[in-house]
Scaffold this motif. Structure first.
Motif, mmCIF file in Angstrom:
data_model
loop_
_atom_site.group_PDB
_atom_site.id
_atom_site.type_symbol
_atom_site.label_atom_id
_atom_site.label_comp_id
_atom_site.label_asym_id
_atom_site.label_seq_id
_atom_site.Cartn_x
_atom_site.Cartn_y
_atom_site.Cartn_z
ATOM 1 N N VAL A 96 85.836 95.153 7.700
ATOM 2 C CA VAL A 96 86.097 96.304 8.569
ATOM 3 C C VAL A 96 85.415 97.519 7.948
ATOM 4 O O VAL A 96 85.632 97.825 6.768
ATOM 5 N N ASP A 97 84.600 98.172 8.754
ATOM 6 C CA ASP A 97 83.851 99.349 8.296
ATOM 7 C C ASP A 97 83.079 99.063 7.004
ATOM 8 O O ASP A 97 83.075 99.870 6.079
ATOM 9 N N GLY A 98 82.470 97.874 6.937
ATOM 10 C CA GLY A 98 81.673 97.496 5.781
ATOM 11 C C GLY A 98 82.467 97.087 4.559
ATOM 12 O O GLY A 98 81.891 96.808 3.509
ATOM 13 N N ARG A 99 83.782 97.037 4.680
ATOM 14 C CA ARG A 99 84.652 96.701 3.540
ATOM 15 C C ARG A 99 85.271 95.326 3.762
ATOM 16 O O ARG A 99 85.875 95.067 4.796
ATOM 17 N N TRP A 100 85.089 94.433 2.764
ATOM 18 C CA TRP A 100 85.681 93.104 2.827
ATOM 19 C C TRP A 100 87.194 93.221 2.679
ATOM 20 O O TRP A 100 87.690 93.885 1.769
ATOM 21 N N ARG A 112 91.613 89.589 17.007
ATOM 22 C CA ARG A 112 92.049 89.929 15.644
ATOM 23 C C ARG A 112 93.301 89.156 15.246
ATOM 24 O O ARG A 112 94.291 89.718 14.791
ATOM 25 N N VAL A 142 94.520 96.639 8.583
ATOM 26 C CA VAL A 142 93.351 96.811 9.462
ATOM 27 C C VAL A 142 93.629 96.255 10.859
ATOM 28 O O VAL A 142 92.715 95.959 11.617
#
Length: 185
Positions: A96-100, A112, A142
């Protein structure tokens, strides 16, 4: 000493294992063991025309997927798909938003919804238990749902398990998750 290949061993098991056991073995061979490719299994089965069990082997080939990391994950996937749900992604990295965030056993991305199959190791090993709790909390942060499944869920409680996932998918596909508690009551 003569040895057989993993693909030929898979074919030999065609007369001994049930369809689901063959699928689990095939998932292991092309998945977490990495001892064969799906194409090698197909070629091995096609060389055995007329062999007893070849029809069951062909049926198993149609349901074998790379990516499963345990027999329980395979059983959960089969339970969902055979009861009309879409094929879930296997061992999916939630980013999510480039974050694992986490790697989950089965995932329905658009809704989801994550499904984790938990064997007794998840209950009896303290480090695994803590890791599972942290994963669940990170997914909630998330806005993902996490369904934790056990042997009972893919055994005698299979209908209730599939119904729960189906309900979450229906809600997840049509509404933002921040409304989920009101929607599910």
């Amino acid at each position: 000493m003569r040895l057989t290949t993993p693909a030929d061993t898979f074919v030999a098991l065609g007369t001994m294992l049930t369809l689901d056991e063959l699928i689990i073995a095939g998932d292991a061979l092309v998945g977490w063991l990495g001892w064969a490719t799906a194409d090698e299994l197909v070629r091995a089965v096609s060389r055995r025309r007329g062999l007893r069990g070849v029809v069951k082997l062909r049926r198993a080939l149609a349901e074998i997927r790379p990516g499963s990391r345990s027999p329980g994950e395979t059983r959960a996937r089969l339970a969902l798909v055979r009861r009309g749900l879409p094929e879930p992604a296997l061992n999916h990295d939630v980013v999510v938003d480039g974050r694992w965030i986490a790697c989950v056993d089965l995932a329905y991305l658009a809704a989801r919804v994550a499904i984790e199959y938990e064997s007794d190791l998840h209950r009896t090993d303290p480090a695994t238990f803590r890791k599972d709790l942290t994963r669940g909390e990170r997914l909630k942060d998330v806005d993902w749902w996490l369904v934790r499944a056990t042997a009972d869920d893919v055994g005698r409680g299979i209908d209730r398990f599939v119904q729960r996932v189906r309900r979450l998918l229906d809600v997840g596909y049509r509404a933002p998750h921040d409304h989920r508690l009101a929607t599910l009551r």
